[in-house]
Design a protein around this motif. Sequence first.
Motif, PDB file in Angstrom:
ATOM      1  N   GLY A   1     -16.736 -63.871  -4.409  1.00 39.50           N
ATOM      2  CA  GLY A   1     -16.464 -64.822  -5.488  1.00 39.50           C
ATOM      3  C   GLY A   1     -15.047 -65.360  -5.439  1.00 39.50           C
ATOM      4  N   ILE A   2     -14.071 -64.491  -5.214  1.00 40.17           N
ATOM      5  CA  ILE A   2     -12.664 -64.900  -5.148  1.00 40.17           C
ATOM      6  C   ILE A   2     -12.409 -65.811  -3.952  1.00 40.17           C
ATOM      7  CG2 ILE A   2     -10.295 -64.068  -4.784  1.00 40.17           C
ATOM      8  CD1 ILE A   2     -11.086 -61.560  -6.387  1.00 40.17           C
ATOM      9  N   VAL A   3     -12.961 -65.435  -2.791  1.00 39.59           N
ATOM     10  CA  VAL A   3     -12.786 -66.251  -1.580  1.00 39.59           C
ATOM     11  C   VAL A   3     -13.381 -67.639  -1.768  1.00 39.59           C
ATOM     12  CG1 VAL A   3     -13.463 -66.514   0.837  1.00 39.59           C
ATOM     13  CG2 VAL A   3     -12.625 -64.311   0.016  1.00 39.59           C
ATOM     14  N   LEU A   4     -14.575 -67.719  -2.313  1.00 40.51           N
ATOM     15  CA  LEU A   4     -15.223 -69.018  -2.545  1.00 40.51           C
ATOM     16  C   LEU A   4     -14.409 -69.871  -3.506  1.00 40.51           C
ATOM     17  CD1 LEU A   4     -18.994 -67.967  -2.885  1.00 40.51           C
ATOM     18  CD2 LEU A   4     -17.912 -69.157  -0.965  1.00 40.51           C
ATOM     19  N   PHE A   5     -13.842 -69.235  -4.538  1.00 39.40           N
ATOM     20  CA  PHE A   5     -13.035 -69.972  -5.514  1.00 39.40           C
ATOM     21  C   PHE A   5     -11.742 -70.492  -4.880  1.00 39.40           C
ATOM     22  CE2 PHE A   5      -9.537 -69.833  -8.656  1.00 39.40           C
ATOM     23  CZ  PHE A   5      -9.964 -70.860  -9.502  1.00 39.40           C
ATOM     24  N   LEU A   6     -11.036 -69.613  -4.165  1.00 39.90           N
ATOM     25  CA  LEU A   6      -9.747 -69.996  -3.573  1.00 39.90           C
ATOM     26  C   LEU A   6      -9.904 -71.030  -2.461  1.00 39.90           C
ATOM     27  CD1 LEU A   6      -7.952 -66.513  -3.403  1.00 39.90           C
ATOM     28  CD2 LEU A   6      -7.583 -68.345  -5.057  1.00 39.90           C
ATOM     29  N   THR A   7     -11.004 -70.962  -1.723  1.00 36.82           N
ATOM     30  CA  THR A   7     -11.242 -71.924  -0.641  1.00 36.82           C
ATOM     31  C   THR A   7     -11.964 -73.175  -1.141  1.00 36.82           C
ATOM     32  OG1 THR A   7     -13.293 -70.752  -0.057  1.00 36.82           O
ATOM     33  CG2 THR A   7     -11.300 -70.160   1.155  1.00 36.82           C
ATOM     34  N   ARG A   8     -12.273 -73.181  -2.446  1.00 39.21           N
ATOM     35  CA  ARG A   8     -12.917 -74.324  -3.104  1.00 39.21           C
ATOM     36  C   ARG A   8     -14.272 -74.655  -2.478  1.00 39.21           C
ATOM     37  NH1 ARG A   8      -7.611 -78.214  -4.349  1.00 39.21           N
ATOM     38  NH2 ARG A   8      -6.131 -76.482  -4.460  1.00 39.21           N
ATOM     39  N   ILE A   9     -14.970 -73.602  -2.053  1.00 38.58           N
ATOM     40  CA  ILE A   9     -16.299 -73.781  -1.472  1.00 38.58           C
ATOM     41  C   ILE A   9     -17.352 -73.612  -2.569  1.00 38.58           C
ATOM     42  CG2 ILE A   9     -18.021 -72.832   0.116  1.00 38.58           C
ATOM     43  CD1 ILE A   9     -15.725 -71.934   1.908  1.00 38.58           C
ATOM     44  N   HIS A  10     -18.207 -74.619  -2.720  1.00 38.71           N
ATOM     45  CA  HIS A  10     -19.293 -74.546  -3.687  1.00 38.71           C
ATOM     46  C   HIS A  10     -20.604 -74.306  -2.945  1.00 38.71           C
ATOM     47  CE1 HIS A  10     -17.263 -75.712  -7.470  1.00 38.71           C
ATOM     48  NE2 HIS A  10     -16.432 -76.344  -6.658  1.00 38.71           N
ATOM     49  N   LEU A  11     -21.329 -73.322  -3.372  1.00 38.00           N
ATOM     50  CA  LEU A  11     -22.608 -73.007  -2.756  1.00 38.00           C
ATOM     51  C   LEU A  11     -23.606 -74.127  -3.023  1.00 38.00           C
ATOM     52  CD1 LEU A  11     -22.868 -69.254  -3.821  1.00 38.00           C
ATOM     53  CD2 LEU A  11     -22.285 -70.119  -1.547  1.00 38.00           C
ATOM     54  N   PRO A  12     -24.600 -74.308  -2.143  1.00 44.92           N
ATOM     55  CA  PRO A  12     -25.645 -75.316  -2.382  1.00 44.92           C
ATOM     56  C   PRO A  12     -26.295 -75.097  -3.745  1.00 44.92           C
ATOM     57  CG  PRO A  12     -25.820 -74.440  -0.166  1.00 44.92           C
ATOM     58  CD  PRO A  12     -24.792 -73.596  -0.868  1.00 44.92           C
ATOM     59  N   ALA A  13     -26.681 -76.173  -4.402  1.00 43.40           N
ATOM     60  CA  ALA A  13     -27.230 -76.101  -5.761  1.00 43.40           C
ATOM     61  C   ALA A  13     -28.395 -75.131  -5.872  1.00 43.40           C
ATOM     62  CB  ALA A  13     -27.653 -77.494  -6.213  1.00 43.40           C
ATOM     63  N   ILE A  14     -29.260 -75.101  -4.858  1.00 41.32           N
ATOM     64  CA  ILE A  14     -30.442 -74.237  -4.927  1.00 41.32           C
ATOM     65  C   ILE A  14     -30.049 -72.758  -4.946  1.00 41.32           C
ATOM     66  CG2 ILE A  14     -30.780 -74.129  -2.399  1.00 41.32           C
ATOM     67  CD1 ILE A  14     -33.824 -74.249  -3.023  1.00 41.32           C
ATOM     68  N   ILE A  15     -28.983 -72.400  -4.202  1.00 41.94           N
ATOM     69  CA  ILE A  15     -28.508 -71.009  -4.184  1.00 41.94           C
ATOM     70  C   ILE A  15     -27.790 -70.681  -5.489  1.00 41.94           C
ATOM     71  CG2 ILE A  15     -26.925 -69.379  -3.063  1.00 41.94           C
ATOM     72  CD1 ILE A  15     -27.494 -70.771  -0.426  1.00 41.94           C
ATOM     73  N   ASN A  16     -26.922 -71.601  -5.924  1.00 43.27           N
ATOM     74  CA  ASN A  16     -26.165 -71.382  -7.153  1.00 43.27           C
ATOM     75  C   ASN A  16     -27.087 -71.255  -8.361  1.00 43.27           C
ATOM     76  OD1 ASN A  16     -23.544 -70.950  -8.137  1.00 43.27           O
ATOM     77  ND2 ASN A  16     -23.433 -73.022  -8.954  1.00 43.27           N
ATOM     78  N   ASN A  17     -28.115 -72.095  -8.412  1.00 41.49           N
ATOM     79  CA  ASN A  17     -29.072 -72.045  -9.522  1.00 41.49           C
ATOM     80  C   ASN A  17     -29.868 -70.742  -9.499  1.00 41.49           C
ATOM     81  OD1 ASN A  17     -28.263 -74.571 -10.381  1.00 41.49           O
ATOM     82  ND2 ASN A  17     -29.909 -75.654  -9.331  1.00 41.49           N
ATOM     83  N   THR A  18     -30.161 -70.253  -8.292  1.00 40.10           N
ATOM     84  CA  THR A  18     -30.877 -68.982  -8.163  1.00 40.10           C
ATOM     85  C   THR A  18     -30.020 -67.823  -8.662  1.00 40.10           C
ATOM     86  OG1 THR A  18     -32.096 -69.797  -6.226  1.00 40.10           O
ATOM     87  CG2 THR A  18     -32.027 -67.405  -6.557  1.00 40.10           C
ATOM     88  N   LEU A  19     -28.742 -67.815  -8.253  1.00 35.85           N
ATOM     89  CA  LEU A  19     -27.812 -66.772  -8.713  1.00 35.85           C
ATOM     90  C   LEU A  19     -27.678 -66.805 -10.228  1.00 35.85           C
ATOM     91  CD1 LEU A  19     -24.930 -67.085  -6.065  1.00 35.85           C
ATOM     92  CD2 LEU A  19     -26.701 -65.323  -6.183  1.00 35.85           C
ATOM     93  N   SER A  20     -27.593 -68.012 -10.779  1.00 32.93           N
ATOM     94  CA  SER A  20     -27.467 -68.171 -12.226  1.00 32.93           C
ATOM     95  C   SER A  20     -28.701 -67.650 -12.948  1.00 32.93           C
ATOM     96  CB  SER A  20     -27.256 -69.655 -12.567  1.00 32.93           C
ATOM     97  OG  SER A  20     -27.165 -69.834 -13.965  1.00 32.93           O
ATOM     98  N   ALA A  21     -29.872 -67.953 -12.408  1.00 37.64           N
ATOM     99  CA  ALA A  21     -31.127 -67.518 -13.031  1.00 37.64           C
ATOM    100  C   ALA A  21     -31.261 -65.999 -13.017  1.00 37.64           C
ATOM    101  CB  ALA A  21     -32.315 -68.158 -12.313  1.00 37.64           C
ATOM    102  N   VAL A  22     -30.945 -65.383 -11.871  1.00 38.87           N
ATOM    103  CA  VAL A  22     -31.022 -63.920 -11.766  1.00 38.87           C
ATOM    104  C   VAL A  22     -29.956 -63.282 -12.658  1.00 38.87           C
ATOM    105  CG1 VAL A  22     -30.783 -61.930 -10.223  1.00 38.87           C
ATOM    106  CG2 VAL A  22     -31.987 -63.976  -9.439  1.00 38.87           C
ATOM    107  N   GLY A  23     -28.743 -63.838 -12.646  1.00 40.85           N
ATOM    108  CA  GLY A  23     -27.652 -63.302 -13.456  1.00 40.85           C
ATOM    109  C   GLY A  23     -27.935 -63.355 -14.942  1.00 40.85           C
TER     110      GLY A  23
END
Length: 310
Positions: free
Chosen positions: A169-191
Amino acid sequence: MHISLLLMNQIIQLFIMIFMGFIIVKAKLLKAEDSKILSVIVLYLIIPCVIINAFQVDYTPQTVKGLLIALAGSVMTQVILLIVVSILGRVFHLNEVEVASIYYSNSGNLIVPIVTFILGKEWVLYGCVFMSVQLVFIWTHCKKIISRESTYDWRKIVLNINMISIAIGIVLFLTRIHLPAIINNTLSAVGSMIGPASMIVTGMLFAGMDFKQIFANKRVYFVSFFRLIIVPVIALFLIKCSQLSTFSSNGNKLMMIVFLAIITPSASTVTQMCQVYGNDSQYASAINVVTTLLAIVTMPLMVMLFQIAI
């Protein structure tokens, strides 16, 4: 007052979820011990999804500043509170389940829904800062005392999926990398399952207990008093003295998030760890249920105290 009422409403919802887990066992659809499977899912799947998803926000100077303030508040309060609770443990002869239940708040399961409900989804990131700091303590200090291990297994700690999730999470934030919407939405749904799943586990364990033994146990109320009154008051004093709320225009909200994370009931993660490592999960669950019930009153009162003091 408005925030206190919203908070009370959210806690009541979570307590209804505990009742659902209770009903499933009482209806003999599942056994109380089946909750161990759900505990593993929460610890090793749902929480990592929450962490990674929370760090999927835009990198801005204001966000970074807010993160640093939240981090400072989280580290300061948790380190000092650990020292205080450890001293209390020796003075009052508390066992490992009691120490863990007093020190570890249910921030991992409650801070996301509570912050989302009260302040908005964009503030969840700062709550996850507290969660991340607490996870470090959970997989070091808490795991050691609950499992009764004599030493730390640093390899297992570093390679734990929750610690890896924090790093990702920290690496993705610092490198300003956004995961593909389908992956991010899946993580959000499970979370988003974290609150219901954790409360259902508690309810399932609660269904297998002797009610008279739980509510007649004065020790549970003794532990609850420390968890819900003493620890929050000490935390409020620390936050007030630190003046961290003055470091940003959003400082009050940032410190309120840290404070909200601290004043939650005892961590259901303690119950889940007791299940996984063979400690007294029923006693841990009893403390979790009683503190959750009492938190309907204590959390709104503590928030009112915070608004007066800060």
